[in-house]
Design a protein around this motif. Structure first.
Motif, PDB file in Angstrom:
ATOM      1  N   SER A  54       0.769  -1.611  -0.122  1.00 37.10           N
ATOM      2  CA  SER A  54      -0.220  -0.557  -0.006  1.00 37.10           C
ATOM      3  C   SER A  54       0.507   1.398  -0.178  1.00 37.10           C
ATOM      4  N   ASP A  55       1.786   1.240   0.858  1.00 35.96           N
ATOM      5  CA  ASP A  55       2.990   2.752   0.601  1.00 35.96           C
ATOM      6  C   ASP A  55       3.321   2.582  -0.827  1.00 35.96           C
ATOM      7  N   ILE A  56       3.679   1.241  -0.997  1.00 31.84           N
ATOM      8  CA  ILE A  56       4.346   1.664  -2.764  1.00 31.84           C
ATOM      9  C   ILE A  56       3.428   2.314  -3.779  1.00 31.84           C
ATOM     10  N   ALA A  57       1.856   1.971  -3.655  1.00 36.32           N
ATOM     11  CA  ALA A  57       1.009   2.031  -4.607  1.00 36.32           C
ATOM     12  C   ALA A  57       1.124   3.744  -3.779  1.00 36.32           C
ATOM     13  N   HIS A  58       0.931   3.924  -2.891  1.00 35.69           N
ATOM     14  CA  HIS A  58       1.055   5.807  -2.665  1.00 35.69           C
ATOM     15  C   HIS A  58       1.674   6.535  -3.028  1.00 35.69           C
ATOM     16  N   LYS A  59       2.800   5.813  -2.772  1.00 32.68           N
ATOM     17  CA  LYS A  59       4.435   6.909  -3.260  1.00 32.68           C
ATOM     18  C   LYS A  59       3.766   7.098  -5.245  1.00 32.68           C
ATOM     19  N   TYR A  60       3.891   5.558  -5.766  1.00 29.82           N
ATOM     20  CA  TYR A  60       3.897   6.278  -7.358  1.00 29.82           C
ATOM     21  C   TYR A  60       1.980   6.256  -8.150  1.00 29.82           C
ATOM     22  N   ALA A  61       1.681   6.550  -6.718  1.00 29.88           N
ATOM     23  CA  ALA A  61      -0.243   6.975  -7.599  1.00 29.88           C
ATOM     24  C   ALA A  61      -0.227   7.667  -8.233  1.00 29.88           C
ATOM     25  N   GLN A  62       0.740   8.630  -9.018  1.00 29.32           N
ATOM     26  CA  GLN A  62       0.659   9.481 -10.490  1.00 29.32           C
ATOM     27  C   GLN A  62       0.987   8.219 -11.349  1.00 29.32           C
ATOM     28  N   GLU A  63       1.182   7.301 -11.123  1.00 31.40           N
ATOM     29  CA  GLU A  63       1.686   6.709 -12.196  1.00 31.40           C
ATOM     30  C   GLU A  63       0.387   5.523 -13.227  1.00 31.40           C
ATOM     31  N   ASP A  64       0.927   4.479 -14.056  1.00 32.05           N
ATOM     32  CA  ASP A  64      -0.559   3.837 -14.500  1.00 32.05           C
ATOM     33  C   ASP A  64      -0.423   2.381 -13.583  1.00 32.05           C
ATOM     34  N   LEU A  65      -0.903   2.828 -12.908  1.00 34.17           N
ATOM     35  CA  LEU A  65      -1.164   1.440 -11.442  1.00 34.17           C
ATOM     36  C   LEU A  65      -2.741   1.001 -11.655  1.00 34.17           C
ATOM     37  N   THR A  66      -2.320  -0.315 -11.508  1.00 36.03           N
ATOM     38  CA  THR A  66      -3.446  -1.708 -11.711  1.00 36.03           C
ATOM     39  C   THR A  66      -2.906  -2.126 -10.385  1.00 36.03           C
TER      40      THR A  66
END
Length: 464
Positions: free
Chosen positions: A396-408
């Motif tokens: 979840s922390d990784i997802a928050h860090k890269y929230a501006q990228e194309d993320l799934t």
């Protein structure tokens, strides 16, 4: 020694203590739980179940245990004997059965075996149904029938031949063109049922076959997972026999890989890419693979005017997504081809027919065909964590860090960058995070994996 229970079945190593390994008691327990489920699901007192097995050494023993357990539960059994996973999947609806059990540990070594469970469509159970069986097995809530209600066994010995005929009957199989092409191939059947099915299919298509490890003894001559490091003999045989290409499958024949005419791997990720290229040239539509599969499928799909969709890892998830988006072909990057016009299951026989048909159209060597596709390289690594570490919080922390990228985030976290991607997902059986990457070079893929290993470790330290 290991026993792994999941919603799609139970697998483990033969021998040892019950509950820790796949012992006779465990085989009986889970066959009984499946019988309870199928009787409840159908409302029938004598449901019909198809059983088939690969050629591994323990197969006959496990089949006897499972088959007689089902009989003791009042189920009628259709016994296919030596078979393949896709053959059993096709047989379930064709025989109007209520379910099926495939006895195979897929690509695992010879000490492994497994019970893979199917519904009445010949498809793997979903999470809800699979969990019911696990719960029943845990409670040992079984009720066996009295003597007059015992099930019956019906043996069918030619279902691989029937499967081959179904593949020949597919409109996309260019039988005459393949026969006229005069192909010569080497087939590595890893001494399992692929050694029966694949040479027979090829010969039915007029292909000259050199057999390598096609005696279904179950004594695997090398690690049975169809990866480059295990296929040196096949690569050498293709060169020495001056063959057009080589074919290899895993023991239950749902994974497919090729070797080009120079003895180099075509790349198991590109099995699906090539087959999709062929199908999309004849049937416009969408494609699906799991999140850890190559971006090359997306590129080929878009070239043909279709839309690519990603699914969570696991065949049942890929199949569901294919149904949702009406995909014309899909599968997994491990060499698994799913063609709905045949059935919703990975099928190496279907893939072989498509690949041969594609070659008749392209009229180029296999190495040149591979070079015609976008070239990507994959890295597969893992981060080992301390027991009890909050894996979900770390991701979840990784997802928050890269929230501006194309993320799934449907299955762990996948971050799509412009020229590369990284997919991080937790293991269900051990405290690790698996990391899959893909980039334009192997060096770049490995560097991306190492970068995220560092970031994950750094975040993990904050949770200590």
């Amino acid at each position: 020694m290991t026993l792994i229970k999941s919603i799609s079945g139970i697998r483990g190593t033969i021998g040892g203590k019950p509950g820790d390994n796949l012992t006779p008691l465990d085989a009986v327990k889970f066959a009984s739980a499946y019988a309870v489920w199928i009787k409840q699901a159908t409302g029938k007192s004598a449901p019909k179940v198809v059983i088939g097995r690969d050629a591994r050494i323990s197969g006959s023993m496990i089949q006897s245990l499972v088959q007689n357990t089902l009989i003791g539960c009042g189920c009628d059994v259709v016994d296919l004997g030596l078979s393949t996973t896709p053959t059993v999947e096709l047989a379930v609806p064709n025989e109007q059965a209520d379910g099926g059990i495939i006895l195979t540990a897929s690509h695992n070594p010879k000490q492994w075996n497994a019970l893979k469970l199917l519904n009445n469509k010949g498809e793997f159970l979903d999470g809800v149904e699979g969990q019911k069986i696990l719960d029943t097995a845990e409670k040992e809530d079984f009720d066996y029938v009295e003597v007059d209600a015992l099930g019956n066994v019906h043996q069918i010995e030619d279902y691989i031949d029937q499967h081959i005929q179904m593949v020949l009957d597919m409109p996309v199989t260019k039988i005459q063109a393949i026969k006229e092409a005069g192909f010569k191939v080497v087939v590595d059947g890893v001494n399992s049922t692929g050694g029966i099915a694949i040479p027979s299919l090829c010969r039915a298509l007029g292909v000259e076959v050199v057999e390598l490890y096609c005696d279904p003894t179950g004594h695997f001559p090398h690690n049975p997972e169809p990866l480059k490091e295990h296929l040196g003999d096949l690569c050498q045989a293709v060169r020495s026999h001056n063959a057009d290409f080589g074919i290899t499958v895993d023991p239950d024949v749902d994974r497919l890989a090729f070797v080009d005419e120079t003895g180099e791997m075509f790349g198991e990720e590109y099995t699906l890419v090539a087959c999709a290229d062929y199908i999309l040239g004849h049937q416009k539509g969408n494609t699906v693979s799991n999140l850890s599969s190559s971006r090359a499928l997306r590129d080929v799909t878009e070239k043909h005017g279709g839309t690519y969709y990603a699914a969570a890892v696991g065949e049942v998830n890929v199949v569901q997504k294919m149904k949702d988006v009406n995909a014309v072909i899909g599968g997994e990057g491990n060499g698994g081809i799913i063609y709905p016009d045949s059935h919703y299951g990975r099928d190496a026989l279907v893939g072989v027919a498509m690949f041969l048909s594609l070659l008749t159209e392209k009229q180029m060597p296999v190495s040149q065909l591979r070079a015609s596709y976008p070239s990507y390289f994959m890295g597969k690594k893992k981060v080992e964590l301390t027991q009890g570490m909050p894996v979900d919080a770390i991701l979840s922390d990784i997802a928050h860090k890269y929230a501006q990228e194309d993320l799934t985030d449907i299955d762990g976290i996948k971050i799509n960058f412009a020229a590369e991607w990284v997919h991080m997902r937790k293991s269900n059986t051990e405290p690790i995070i698996r990391i899959y990457t893909e980039a334009k070079s192997q060096e770049a893929a490995d560097q991306l994996a190492d970068r995220f290993i560092g970031e994950l470790k750094e975040i993990a330290q904050r949770h200590v």
